[in-house]
Design an enzyme around this catalytic site. Structure first.
Site, PDB file in Angstrom:
ATOM      1  N   HIS A  73       3.712   6.584  -6.792  1.00 17.02           N
ATOM      2  CA  HIS A  73       2.863   7.642  -7.337  1.00 17.02           C
ATOM      3  C   HIS A  73       3.553   8.999  -7.175  1.00 17.02           C
ATOM      4  O   HIS A  73       3.646   9.793  -8.122  1.00 17.02           O
ATOM      5  CB  HIS A  73       1.518   7.630  -6.611  1.00 17.02           C
ATOM      6  CG  HIS A  73       0.456   8.470  -7.246  1.00 17.02           C
ATOM      7  ND1 HIS A  73      -0.825   8.562  -6.741  1.00 17.02           N
ATOM      8  CD2 HIS A  73       0.471   9.273  -8.332  1.00 17.02           C
ATOM      9  CE1 HIS A  73      -1.547   9.367  -7.490  1.00 17.02           C
ATOM     10  NE2 HIS A  73      -0.775   9.836  -8.460  1.00 17.02           N
ATOM     11  N   HIS A 108       0.829  -1.213   0.000  1.00 17.92           N
ATOM     12  CA  HIS A 108       0.000   0.000   0.000  1.00 17.92           C
ATOM     13  C   HIS A 108       0.863   1.263   0.000  1.00 17.92           C
ATOM     14  O   HIS A 108       0.705   2.144  -0.855  1.00 17.92           O
ATOM     15  CB  HIS A 108      -0.905  -0.041   1.234  1.00 17.92           C
ATOM     16  CG  HIS A 108      -1.822   1.128   1.377  1.00 17.92           C
ATOM     17  ND1 HIS A 108      -3.159   1.055   1.099  1.00 17.92           N
ATOM     18  CD2 HIS A 108      -1.601   2.404   1.790  1.00 17.92           C
ATOM     19  CE1 HIS A 108      -3.730   2.226   1.317  1.00 17.92           C
ATOM     20  NE2 HIS A 108      -2.806   3.068   1.750  1.00 17.92           N
ATOM     21  N   GLU A 109       1.783   1.337   0.945  1.00 19.96           N
ATOM     22  CA  GLU A 109       2.585   2.563   1.077  1.00 19.96           C
ATOM     23  C   GLU A 109       3.559   2.742  -0.083  1.00 19.96           C
ATOM     24  O   GLU A 109       3.852   3.873  -0.487  1.00 19.96           O
ATOM     25  CB  GLU A 109       3.319   2.572   2.409  1.00 19.96           C
ATOM     26  CG  GLU A 109       2.407   2.565   3.641  1.00 19.96           C
ATOM     27  CD  GLU A 109       1.395   3.705   3.658  1.00 19.96           C
ATOM     28  OE1 GLU A 109       1.633   4.734   2.998  1.00 19.96           O
ATOM     29  OE2 GLU A 109       0.357   3.548   4.328  1.00 19.96           O
TER      30      GLU A 109
END
Length: 601
Positions: free
Chosen positions: A398, A391-392
């Site tokens: 991004h 997730h991180e």
């Protein structure tokens, strides 16, 4: 007897498991020097007051300077905040956070003339500026965004006053953070054999996943009794947060604080309300899941402290961090060689602060900087912590791609799309694990985890979003947000979202007291919308391959160069429609079908 976990001190953590903070600044002294430079540059920017509309060259010089200021502020805040987060007990870094926030507010106050002066220009004069100096094209999106805020921009004096009040608006979040991360401690949880287990914010969920019901109950009660002892104080802090939002929204002529929050990111209010309504329309699926859990666990009564217990036992195992990195890397190989190279760079060059230590901030996050992202974890070897890593790193990559492909003025993507890349990584990891699983029991375990992601994200985060909406509306109506009122509203939502077949222990009424996101200004709904978008994107990537990956990477590289709705359309998802949320909940229904079949065999 005790197996109480003693948290290591920060100095005991190996360098390789700490993020490379000195990639930002080699020393605290270097940070202080750049803070002084920020103050000098702020004075230079203030000298442009009254001159922005005199010529295209003047405007470009000012915008170039403010871009430099933005980068300075970003680096300074990141260094101080990251240093404070790894040990919130260190007064030096608390003070540095205070220094840079004061300098940031001073900068905003000194440049408060910008919007009023720009908005004094008519469209034809701005067009002539673009022709006179094509260098202004770099700032066209930024300037158009400024003009979009014309109805919500005040006079120069009023803007300066609001900018000066900006630091005060952060006080509720600051107070809660210091209370939650530095001051609050919990009694040990005790299992059925009388053994003590260290209870912290970081260990709480792991304790609730224990097969020992006595341990789960002890952890649940000790945590919420600790928060509840400060309920009046925390209610006052929460009310202060809601009041400051309304103050700024009304000052800028918005109809509500929700509209003010979403307008800033160019997201229609209907996206928020559509999410809540679509989830309400699918409450039967959550009630079905609760019934399945009650039956599978063989419980006469299902309590809130039983909510995290895996439906399938004997499968969970300790996952060392190196193994987690390898698995995540393989799961994300479908995103192509470029993505893999960035992921490898992050793993090998200390982007990540891995383990919990005394005084470290709880939870996990990614903070993007131009040098590279910084990822905070409290990794504990569970399957859930491996998903947190995926997730991180989605957030981190991004940020990395947006920073690489966009100018500073456009590199910081808005929060509406912030959770898409992170949850897309989680969905791809789950598909990877399911695709390689041949054991029925292990498959049931993984599907249980997938179902929990839906519960914890689409349902739970929407419940949080509805709570924020309700308390904002109540405060606007003049209702006092006392501990009793907040507990009452939170209890109603738990009943609505979890149905009649679960016992609402009184302690759950206090859960709102420990949620830091209630200080993030209507942030949490984006976990749910982001999850729905991520499910759609992950399935497109796996189904279509290269074309979908190329579109997805364009989205990741977009920063805030277009509206978030338009950026997601590039990747193939239309979040202006409730359909992605409905489709994700349809998948939840399908997973329930498979889970019921697996556990009945």
């Amino acid at each position: 007897m005790s197996d109480k976990k003693i948290l290591p001190e920060r100095s005991d953590i190996a360098d390789q498991d700490c993020w490379a903070i000195h990639d930002l600044y080699p020393s605290d002294e270097a940070w202080q020097e750049e803070l002084a430079l920020l103050k000098t540059k702020t004075a230079e920017a203030a000298a442009f007051q009254g001159r922005l509309t005199e010529s295209a060259d003047t405007l470009l010089a000012y915008l170039d300077l403010t871009e430099e200021l933005a980068l300075l502020i970003e680096n300074l805040i990141n260094y101080a905040q990251r240093q404070s987060d790894v040990d919130s007990r260190v007064a030096k870094y608390q003070a540095m956070v205070g220094e840079i926030m004061s300098a940031y507010v001073a900068c905003r106050s000194a440049t408060a003339f910008e919007n009023p002066e720009l908005l004094a220009m008519d469209e034809s004069r701005m067009d002539s500026f673009y022709k006179a100096n094509p260098g202004l094209e770099k700032y066209r999106r930024y300037l158009n965004t400024t003009f979009r805020f014309r109805p919500h921009t005040l006079s120069q004096q009023e803007e300066a006053l609001l900018a000066a009040a900006g630091e005060l608006s952060q006080s509720p979040d600051t107070i809660f953070g210091m209370f939650n991360d530095a001051d609050l401690t919990f009694p040990d949880a005790v299992d059925s054999n009388g053994k003590s287990h260290t209870l912290t914010s970081g260990s709480y969920i792991a304790l609730l996943q224990s097969p020992d019901r006595c341990l789960r109950r002890s952890a649940f009660e000790n945590l919420y009794h600790s928060y509840g002892a400060f309920g009046n104080t925390l209610a006052a802090v929460q009310q202060a947060e809601v009041k400051q939002r309304r103050f700024f929204a009304e000052a800028r002529h918005y109809s509500s604080s929700l509209e003010a929050s979403l307008y800033a990111n160019d997201v229609p209010v209907e996206v928020y309300t559509n999410l809540i309504q679509t989830v309400h329309d699918n409450m039967d699926k959550m009630e079905r899941y609760v019934r399945l859990r009650k039956q599978r666990l063989g419980l006469d009564e299902r309590h809130m402290s039983d909510l995290y217990t895996p439906l399938v036992d004997g499968v969970d195992k300790d996952i060392p961090f190196d193994e987690a990195k390898e698995t995540v890397s393989k799961a994300l190989s479908c995103l192509g060689e470029n993505y893999q190279a960035i992921l490898k760079e992050g793993f090998e060059n200390r982007w990540i602060d891995v383990y919990e230590n005394a005084g470290k901030r709880s939870g996990a996050y990614s903070a993007g900087t131009m040098v590279h992202p910084y990822v905070l974890l409290n990794y504990n070897g569970t399957l859930d912590s491996m998903f947190t890593l995926a997730h991180e790193m989605g957030h981190a990559i991004h940020s990395y791609l947006s920073n690489k492909h966009q100018a500073v003025i456009d590199h910081d993507y808005v929060i509406f799309v912030a959770e898409v890349a992170s949850t897309c990584n989680e969905a791809l990891l789950m598909e990877y694990l399911l695709g390689r699983c041949t054991d029925k029991k292990e498959r049931a375990y993984l599907i249980n985890h997938f179902l929990e992601q839906f519960r914890a994200t689409l349902y739970r985060q929407t419940m949080f979003a509805e709570f924020e909406l309700i308390i904002g509306e109540l405060e606007a109506q003049g209702v006092a947000l006392t501990k009793e009122k907040l507990n009452e509203e939170y209890r109603k939502l738990n009943r609505l979202y979890f149905g009649p077949e679960i016992i609402l222990d009184p302690e759950i009424d206090c859960e709102w007291m420990r949620i830091p996101h209630f200080y993030y200004n209507y942030y949490v709904f984006q976990y749910a919308t982001g999850y729905a978008a991520a499910i759609a994107l992950s399935r497109r990537i796996l189904r279509e391959g290269t074309p979908a990956v190329e579109d997805y990477l364009k989205f990741l590289s977009g920063g805030c160069s277009a509206s978030p709705i338009d950026l997601l359309k590039i990747a193939g998802v239309d979040m202006s429609s409730p359909q992605p949320v409905a489709d994700a909940l349809a998948l939840f229904d399908q997973l329930l079908d498979e889970m019921e079949a697996l556990v009945s065999e």
